[in-house]
Design a protein around this motif. Structure first.
Motif, PDB file in Angstrom:
ATOM      1  N   GLY A  65       0.831  -1.009  -0.089  1.00  0.00           N
ATOM      2  CA  GLY A  65       0.052   0.090  -0.197  1.00  0.00           C
ATOM      3  C   GLY A  65       0.779   1.377   0.158  1.00  0.00           C
ATOM      4  O   GLY A  65       1.976   1.162  -0.442  1.00  0.00           O
ATOM      5  N   GLY A  66       0.262   2.239   0.496  1.00  0.00           N
ATOM      6  CA  GLY A  66       0.874   3.539   0.365  1.00  0.00           C
ATOM      7  C   GLY A  66       2.278   3.877   1.208  1.00  0.00           C
ATOM      8  O   GLY A  66       3.239   4.186   0.543  1.00  0.00           O
ATOM      9  N   TYR A  67       2.430   3.238   2.589  1.00  0.00           N
ATOM     10  CA  TYR A  67       3.715   3.319   3.006  1.00  0.00           C
ATOM     11  C   TYR A  67       4.937   2.529   2.645  1.00  0.00           C
ATOM     12  O   TYR A  67       5.819   2.813   2.383  1.00  0.00           O
ATOM     13  N   TYR A 112      -1.539 -13.540  -0.265  1.00  0.00           N
ATOM     14  CA  TYR A 112      -1.906 -13.784   1.047  1.00  0.00           C
ATOM     15  C   TYR A 112      -2.259 -15.374   1.174  1.00  0.00           C
ATOM     16  O   TYR A 112      -2.113 -15.985   2.052  1.00  0.00           O
ATOM     17  N   THR A 131       0.475  -3.472   6.788  1.00  0.00           N
ATOM     18  CA  THR A 131      -1.110  -3.399   6.380  1.00  0.00           C
ATOM     19  C   THR A 131      -1.893  -2.713   7.395  1.00  0.00           C
ATOM     20  O   THR A 131      -1.189  -2.317   8.466  1.00  0.00           O
ATOM     21  N   HIS A 136      -2.672  -6.556  11.797  1.00  0.00           N
ATOM     22  CA  HIS A 136      -1.295  -6.892  12.206  1.00  0.00           C
ATOM     23  C   HIS A 136      -0.925  -8.213  12.880  1.00  0.00           C
ATOM     24  O   HIS A 136      -0.132  -8.909  12.665  1.00  0.00           O
ATOM     25  N   GLU A 153       4.578  -2.678  11.328  1.00  0.00           N
ATOM     26  CA  GLU A 153       4.216  -1.392  11.559  1.00  0.00           C
ATOM     27  C   GLU A 153       3.814  -0.941  12.713  1.00  0.00           C
ATOM     28  O   GLU A 153       3.186  -1.744  13.430  1.00  0.00           O
ATOM     29  N   LYS A 154       3.710   0.289  13.133  1.00  0.00           N
ATOM     30  CA  LYS A 154       2.886   0.926  14.279  1.00  0.00           C
ATOM     31  C   LYS A 154       1.454   1.318  13.901  1.00  0.00           C
ATOM     32  O   LYS A 154       1.230   1.360  12.490  1.00  0.00           O
ATOM     33  N   ARG A 182       9.926   4.441  13.483  1.00  0.00           N
ATOM     34  CA  ARG A 182      11.276   5.006  12.898  1.00  0.00           C
ATOM     35  C   ARG A 182      11.875   6.413  13.698  1.00  0.00           C
ATOM     36  O   ARG A 182      12.962   6.264  13.536  1.00  0.00           O
ATOM     37  N   TRP A 223      -9.753   2.273   5.418  1.00  0.00           N
ATOM     38  CA  TRP A 223      -9.703   1.758   6.769  1.00  0.00           C
ATOM     39  C   TRP A 223      -9.441   2.642   7.707  1.00  0.00           C
ATOM     40  O   TRP A 223      -9.623   2.648   8.889  1.00  0.00           O
ATOM     41  N   ARG A 224      -8.459   3.820   7.370  1.00  0.00           N
ATOM     42  CA  ARG A 224      -8.280   5.022   8.315  1.00  0.00           C
ATOM     43  C   ARG A 224      -9.620   5.867   8.744  1.00  0.00           C
ATOM     44  O   ARG A 224      -9.481   6.327  10.019  1.00  0.00           O
ATOM     45  N   TYR A 240       2.513   8.006  18.047  1.00  0.00           N
ATOM     46  CA  TYR A 240       3.488   8.902  18.272  1.00  0.00           C
ATOM     47  C   TYR A 240       3.669   9.825  19.325  1.00  0.00           C
ATOM     48  O   TYR A 240       4.725   9.813  19.896  1.00  0.00           O
TER      49      TYR A 240
HETATM   50  P1  NAD Z   1      -2.542   1.625   2.864  1.00  0.00           P
HETATM   51  O1  NAD Z   1      -4.131   1.853   2.910  1.00  0.00           O
HETATM   52  O2  NAD Z   1      -1.877   2.662   2.101  1.00  0.00           O
HETATM   53  O3  NAD Z   1      -1.942   0.389   2.493  1.00  0.00           O
HETATM   54  C1  NAD Z   1      -2.558  -0.919   3.309  1.00  0.00           C
HETATM   55  C2  NAD Z   1      -2.342  -2.194   2.280  1.00  0.00           C
HETATM   56  O4  NAD Z   1      -2.730  -3.107   3.262  1.00  0.00           O
HETATM   57  C3  NAD Z   1      -2.788  -2.137   1.144  1.00  0.00           C
HETATM   58  O5  NAD Z   1      -2.140  -2.479   0.069  1.00  0.00           O
HETATM   59  C4  NAD Z   1      -4.264  -3.064   1.148  1.00  0.00           C
HETATM   60  O6  NAD Z   1      -4.409  -3.702   0.213  1.00  0.00           O
HETATM   61  C5  NAD Z   1      -3.623  -4.059   2.293  1.00  0.00           C
HETATM   62  N1  NAD Z   1      -4.304  -4.650   3.098  1.00  0.00           N
HETATM   63  C6  NAD Z   1      -4.247  -5.734   3.484  1.00  0.00           C
HETATM   64  N2  NAD Z   1      -5.237  -6.498   4.308  1.00  0.00           N
HETATM   65  C7  NAD Z   1      -6.427  -5.525   4.193  1.00  0.00           C
HETATM   66  C8  NAD Z   1      -7.572  -5.355   4.730  1.00  0.00           C
HETATM   67  N3  NAD Z   1      -8.248  -5.953   5.577  1.00  0.00           N
HETATM   68  N4  NAD Z   1      -8.270  -3.945   4.395  1.00  0.00           N
HETATM   69  C9  NAD Z   1      -7.501  -2.896   3.767  1.00  0.00           C
HETATM   70  N5  NAD Z   1      -6.364  -3.117   3.178  1.00  0.00           N
HETATM   71  C10 NAD Z   1      -5.654  -4.256   3.425  1.00  0.00           C
HETATM   72  O7  NAD Z   1      -2.099   1.983   4.433  1.00  0.00           O
HETATM   73  P2  NAD Z   1      -0.588   2.487   4.879  1.00  0.00           P
HETATM   74  O8  NAD Z   1      -0.340   3.914   4.879  1.00  0.00           O
HETATM   75  O9  NAD Z   1       0.418   1.802   3.979  1.00  0.00           O
HETATM   76  O10 NAD Z   1      -0.368   1.920   6.359  1.00  0.00           O
HETATM   77  C11 NAD Z   1      -0.180   0.416   6.538  1.00  0.00           C
HETATM   78  C12 NAD Z   1       0.204   0.302   7.854  1.00  0.00           C
HETATM   79  O11 NAD Z   1       1.438   1.002   8.015  1.00  0.00           O
HETATM   80  C13 NAD Z   1      -0.611   0.863   9.085  1.00  0.00           C
HETATM   81  O12 NAD Z   1      -0.183   0.202  10.372  1.00  0.00           O
HETATM   82  C14 NAD Z   1       0.142   2.410   9.323  1.00  0.00           C
HETATM   83  O13 NAD Z   1      -0.231   2.804  10.711  1.00  0.00           O
HETATM   84  C15 NAD Z   1       1.305   2.256   9.065  1.00  0.00           C
HETATM   85  N6  NAD Z   1       2.133   3.235   8.466  1.00  0.00           N
HETATM   86  C16 NAD Z   1       3.348   3.690   9.361  1.00  0.00           C
HETATM   87  C17 NAD Z   1       3.865   5.009   8.851  1.00  0.00           C
HETATM   88  C18 NAD Z   1       5.114   5.312   9.465  1.00  0.00           C
HETATM   89  O14 NAD Z   1       5.637   6.511   9.291  1.00  0.00           O
HETATM   90  N7  NAD Z   1       5.857   4.373  10.209  1.00  0.00           N
HETATM   91  C19 NAD Z   1       3.392   5.622   7.906  1.00  0.00           C
HETATM   92  C20 NAD Z   1       2.270   5.271   7.011  1.00  0.00           C
HETATM   93  C21 NAD Z   1       1.648   3.997   7.710  1.00  0.00           C
END
Ligand code: NAD
Length: 387
Positions: A65-67, A112, A131, A136, A153-154, A182, A223-224, A240
């Motif tokens: 996903g995004g991160y 998966y 995810t 998690h 991830e957190k 991080r 999900w957010r 954080y």
């Molecule tokens: P996102 O929505 O962009 O990506 C989530 C990914 O998980 C997608 O590829 C999605 O397809 C997949 N996924 C698996 N099971 C899923 C479900 N049941 N429902 C929805 N999506 C599902 O989210 P993100 O921003 O990448 O965040 C993912 C994790 O990373 C989260 O725990 C978030 O807190 C963490 N995060 C951490 C930081 C950081 O700075 N450490 C920054 C952003 C996100």
């Protein structure tokens, strides 16, 4: 299938034995397992940052996903001790683009449904779970059961009980568990931590941590914007502030004195803003607030002879700070995530402690749960699992 299971089981046994004896990796590493060795006074110098070996840990990202795409995969290209070698996704249509961009083999690409087969893939050492938070626990337990180390991830999970399941699964499989905090690896934040450890400005008298971003309330399609998936200010950003107060004070809170949460009016509505007050043994108080609709970002520590702070405390870039006597906690570093992953890779290779192990992630999730309970009841709530 039966034969595959027995191979996996044997592999897991070998890993557990290896973890127990310290001989986890190839011969080049055997001289460097410094973590639990006895050290004489003369050689008590800090461990070298680079071990004397050329092996890199193979990392498989779970959740594209995004991160993962915006930060972790690019950061892996900057690491010295890791290599992006595997992909695990629920959206296999993403695989061709990722494989081409990061030169990942088809044989190291999983869905998966097939990810348990990674147990038989010697090129992968670590599965990094990226995810939604409510997923998690299950993904991390599955990852641990493949015999791979787990980075997650957190925030670590939704509840302390889920966190404990993850810790137990890793222990049972003889693998390690680190949380993707991080900031705890970020060099300027580490300077602030040192000031606290040295009590450079005398005894601590108070602290506050604010982590929020401005904007519209998160969509309920994502999900957010869904409480049961781990969305909302407190889990997403508030962790954080909770974690920042922990590393900033180097103290464990004993109670949530009071807390408030504002949320929209539907069944699965997330908190848009959460504010809370923590109390520590000895009576010191700390204020935390977090939001997904208001911008703020700082960690401030008050002591008897001065103060010090990070402002901003947790964006991807630009984290710097200052002290009451004009010292700069800077300059900002280029890439926090690559430092985090190299630190965690070295901890695995050298059999030393993680900066942010699963046990720490559990403590912060327990604080989050107590904040939610205090906001709901309007009462002070004791915080469990801080020992
Ligand atoms: P996102 O929505 O962009 O990506 C989530 C990914 O998980 C997608 O590829 C999605 O397809 C997949 N996924 C698996 N099971 C899923 C479900 N049941 N429902 C929805 N999506 C599902 O989210 P993100 O921003 O990448 O965040 C993912 C994790 O990373 C989260 O725990 C978030 O807190 C963490 N995060 C951490 C930081 C950081 O700075 N450490 C920054 C952003 C996100």
């Amino acid at each position: 299938m039966a034969q595959k299971k027995s191979i996996s089981t044997r592999r897991r046994f070998l890993r557990q034995s290896a973890a127990a004896t310290g001989f986890l990796f190839a011969p080049g590493l055997i001289g460097c397992t410094s973590g639990n060795n006895n050290t004489s006074a003369e050689d008590a110098a800090p461990a070298p940052r680079r071990p004397n070996q050329d092996r890199k840990l193979g990392v498989a990202i779970l959740g594209l996903g995004g991160y993962a795409s915006g930060q972790i995969a690019p950061a892996l290209q900057l690491t010295e001790h890791c290599e992006l070698r595997g992909l695990i996704t629920g959206s296999p249509e993403k695989l061709p683009e990722w494989q081409e961009k990061y030169n990942v083999k088809e044989a190291n690409s999983y869905t998966y449904d097939t990810m348990d087969e990674i147990a038989d893939n010697d090129e992968i050492d670590v599965i990094y779970v990226i995810t939604p938070t409510a997923t998690h626990r299950d993904f991390a337990v599955r990852a641990a059961n493949t015999g791979k180390h787990v980075w997650c991830e957190k925030p670590m999970a939704m509840t302390a009980e889920e966190c404990q399941d993850m810790i137990d699964a890793c222990n049972e499989n003889g693998v390690r568990l680190a949380i993707g905090y991080r900031m705890m690896h970020e060099p300027n934040t580490r300077k602030l931590i040192e000031l606290t450890e040295e009590r450079a400005y005398g005894a601590l008298t108070g602290a506050h941590a604010y982590a929020g971003y401005g904007g519209s309330p998160p969509s309920t399609d994502n999900w957010r914007g869904q409480r049961d998936m781990g969305g909302g200010a407190l889990y997403d950003m508030g962790v954080y502030s909770v974690n920042g107060l922990r590393y900033g004070t180097q103290m464990a809170p004993e109670a949530v004195v009071k807390a408030t949460q504002t949320r929209q009016d539907h069944a699965n509505a997330v908190d848009l803003t959460t504010e809370y007050t923590l109390r520590y043994p000895g009576g010191m108080l700390a204020e935390g607030k977090t939001s997904v609709v208001t911008n703020y970002n700082e960690l401030h520590i008050e002591a008897e002879e001065g103060w010090y702070e990070m402002d901003p405390m947790q964006p991807y870039t630009g984290v710097t700070g200052e002290t009451s006597d004009g010292k700069l906690l800077g300059p900002a570093v280029e890439n926090q995530q690559s430092i985090q992953m190299d630190d965690d890779a070295l901890a695995i290779m050298n059999d030393t402690e993680f900066i942010a192990p699963g046990t720490l992630g559990l403590k912060d999730v327990a604080v989050i749960q107590a904040i939610i309970e205090s906001a709901a009841s309007g009462q002070e709530v004791a915080i469990e699992h801080q020992g």
